[in-house]
Enzyme design. Sequence first.
Site, short mmCIF file in Angstrom:
data_model
loop_
_atom_site.label_atom_id
_atom_site.label_comp_id
_atom_site.label_asym_id
_atom_site.label_seq_id
_atom_site.Cartn_x
_atom_site.Cartn_y
_atom_site.Cartn_z
N ASN A 10 -110.21 44.86 -63.13
CA ASN A 10 -111.10 44.43 -63.52
C ASN A 10 -112.71 44.23 -63.49
O ASN A 10 -113.28 44.94 -62.35
CB ASN A 10 -110.88 42.49 -62.85
N ARG A 48 -113.83 34.60 -71.41
CA ARG A 48 -113.27 33.20 -70.71
C ARG A 48 -113.65 31.70 -71.55
O ARG A 48 -114.65 32.81 -72.53
CB ARG A 48 -113.79 32.71 -69.52
N GLU A 154 -97.67 38.28 -62.91
CA GLU A 154 -98.52 38.81 -61.89
C GLU A 154 -98.82 37.54 -60.79
O GLU A 154 -99.21 36.59 -60.80
CB GLU A 154 -99.98 38.56 -62.54
N HIS A 197 -106.42 39.71 -57.22
CA HIS A 197 -106.76 38.79 -57.18
C HIS A 197 -107.11 38.53 -55.52
O HIS A 197 -106.11 38.34 -54.84
CB HIS A 197 -106.40 36.88 -57.29
N1 PXP Z 1 -105.63 38.69 -61.85
C1 PXP Z 1 -105.82 38.24 -62.00
C2 PXP Z 1 -104.76 37.35 -63.15
C3 PXP Z 1 -107.60 37.73 -62.20
O1 PXP Z 1 -107.94 36.32 -63.20
C4 PXP Z 1 -108.49 38.27 -61.76
C5 PXP Z 1 -109.65 37.73 -61.62
O2 PXP Z 1 -110.05 37.94 -63.23
C6 PXP Z 1 -107.71 39.50 -61.10
C7 PXP Z 1 -106.07 39.48 -60.57
C8 PXP Z 1 -109.18 40.11 -60.38
O3 PXP Z 1 -109.54 39.22 -58.84
P1 PXP Z 1 -110.48 39.95 -58.11
O4 PXP Z 1 -111.79 40.03 -58.86
O5 PXP Z 1 -110.35 38.60 -56.83
O6 PXP Z 1 -110.38 41.13 -57.71
#
Ligand code: PXP
Length: 247
Positions: A10, A48, A154, A197
């Site tokens: 990400n 967003r 997810e 996350h």
């Molecule tokens: N998965 C989803 C659906 C998310 O919203 C996020 C954060 O944008 C992530 C994974 C990645 O989380 P992090 O940036 O904390 O690794």
Amino acid sequence: MSSNLRLGVNIDHVATVRNARGSAYPDPVRAAKLAEEAGADGITAHLREDRRHIGDADIERLAAELTVPLNFEMAATDEMQAIALRHKPHAVCIVPEKREERTTEGGLEVAREENRLAHFIAPLRDAGCRVSIFIAADRAQIEAANRIGAAVVELHTGAYCDFHSEGEFKERDDELQRLREMASFAHSLGLEVHAGHGLTYDTVKPVAAFPEVMELNIGHFLIGEAIFRGLKDSISEMKRLMQEARA
Ligand code: PXP
């Protein structure tokens, strides 16, 4: 060493740094290309509603320039649906979104909004996007995601990761157990299981070890770690840990 566990990187927070100064750099698309070179199996970007990090032009360029699949994270709004239908990314991940939150704080409430979400995702599926729903590790939410026709769930790993950093081992282990059971439950329904996350080098291995999990989406930690070791190394170390956990 090969593994069937994919890493989606990400790149939102490259754009956070860029936007902090309103400059043209650092460029999240450049980061995405480096991530590809480092072994990322996909790129995730969250557009967003308030455009606080990724912008519309970033999505245009990612959709045009990436060689690995794009996972487009979005809220279930008409505006985002129209953008997704224009670009037809490999995957869309539907997430809850509140303006006042610092990050995506919880999973999507699918069970209470089943009808609306079923109608919302239908055109995305018809356009060929793999629809993923970001939810808490909760049986009712998984069943609802399955009923609305999602291909993927997810599972939100934020609570597990937060407990880890605070040293609350009992809560962390309970959360991990819940994730393990719900990954297995979702898989038994025929859903593809992803997770993400808050994952870091310290927290990734127990989740990567779940055999049902096919993809981890990781961002904030990797972009932060890149300050110290460079983006490619930050990502390749994460992949190494994932593969070690899986082996
Ligand atoms: N998965 C989803 C659906 C998310 O919203 C996020 C954060 O944008 C992530 C994974 C990645 O989380 P992090 O940036 O904390 O690794």
